[in-house]
Design an enzyme around this catalytic site. Sequence first.
Site, PDB file in Angstrom:
ATOM      1  CE1 TYR A 103      26.083   1.004  25.766  1.00 43.52           C
ATOM      2  CE2 TYR A 103      26.241  -0.876  24.265  1.00 43.52           C
ATOM      3  CZ  TYR A 103      25.505  -0.097  25.148  1.00 43.52           C
ATOM      4  OH  TYR A 103      24.195  -0.424  25.404  1.00 43.52           O
ATOM      5  CG  ASP A 161      31.792  -6.377  24.151  1.00 42.98           C
ATOM      6  OD1 ASP A 161      31.168  -7.011  23.279  1.00 42.98           O
ATOM      7  OD2 ASP A 161      31.295  -5.436  24.794  1.00 42.98           O
ATOM      8  CE  LYS A 197      19.762  -7.310  22.670  1.00 42.51           C
ATOM      9  NZ  LYS A 197      21.065  -6.757  23.092  1.00 42.51           N
TER      10      LYS A 197
END
Length: 441
Positions: free
Chosen positions: A165, A247, A274
């Site tokens: 993902y 990632d 974030k």
Amino acid sequence: MSAAEMLRNSDLSSTLDEARERYVAAHPRSRALHEAARQVMPGGNTRSVLSYGPFPIAMERGEDCRLWDVDGHGYLDLCGEYTAGLFGHSEPRIHAAVQAAMARGLNLAAVGAAEGELASLLCARFPSIDLVRFTNSGTEGNLMALTAARAFTGRDMIMAFRGGYHGGVLLFSLNGPAPVTVPFPFLMADYNDTAGAVAAIRAHADRLAAVIVEPMLGSGGCIPARPDFLAALREATREVGALLVFDEVMTSRMSGGGMQEQLGITPDLTTLGKYVAGGMSFGAFGGRAEVMALFDGRLPHAGTFNNNVLSMAAGRVAMGAIFTPEVAQALFGRGEAMRAALNETLARAGTAMHFSGIGSMATVQFRPAPIERPFVQTEREEALRELFFLDMAAAGIYMARRGMAALSLPVAEADLDRFVATVGEFAQARGALLPRAGEMP
């Protein structure tokens, strides 16, 4: 199916029905909000991960690592906003930074000092990042990293891993890219399959621009990559002239410089998310200077809120003053100790149920360890995972519906002890329904 297995499945079904009924009875206002939302939003939500049955819990407020729902129930928050909520809900230094930025004006349409300071912090911490640019989410960061790889190499194909993902439009099921995934030419491989991945990289060397990989699958079940697998990807991509993209939206929390620093494996590009901006809207992509130099006039990279004043102010404090490398290492150690305590408790209960993960991230599994790649869950596993979520919620512990925990900094040792004890109580109370040690569900 044997008579004993049929009886066991029947018992699980009836137990799950009872747990659902208790959940519905305990959350009437959440149910009402969900039913009203369904009239104006498909599925009653605008974020798929929060869509689950019988209906999602609606939260009203949070403080530190505590949440309170609209029905007045309090929870220990172990969801941690799916890793984005690293600092909890009320870190005073982040609140102060955001409030001060708001007082100076929201939309200045200009550069500012904070973005350069945050960029300097990130370049100093992550081994692969010579230069960095900001986005509004990890999804955008990954899209821009892959775009840079395609432009830099002059090739078009991306290798990704089944179960990975990389954002809302970079989602890979066990069958390949999801229907919402951007239409890049993708080459799929199996996670932790070193021989298969290396062979595919070499076979597609003329078209392969990049390999993108999570050092631990996040939504795919907190399944760590073997170090030799990541090292082989590094060697094979270098051999064929493709770029390796880590990632680290989730795994960058594992040390001061992320999993790449911990493993001593340096990718060409890294993406972040974030928590770096204190949980505000934020993403980043950065890496080798010669690749990132494409954005110095040759490749456009637009975005009104890429350097928004709230995220920049929060990020400068979050990464400069709060989440230091020492704090990151301490959180990693606490998470490792938590998972060891959980698995020791479950082993004593004689069940195959266990938690996979690294550091401050863990996901419950209902089959024997070790698990090296994503798998299709059985109906029984799906039912046990839902029962676990419902039982934890009833006990005042809020986790991701898929059974993932992501610790935030305010979570204390007493909170972890409570979680371990509650999981032990689950294993005792539901023991007859759980797979025994060595048994597949």
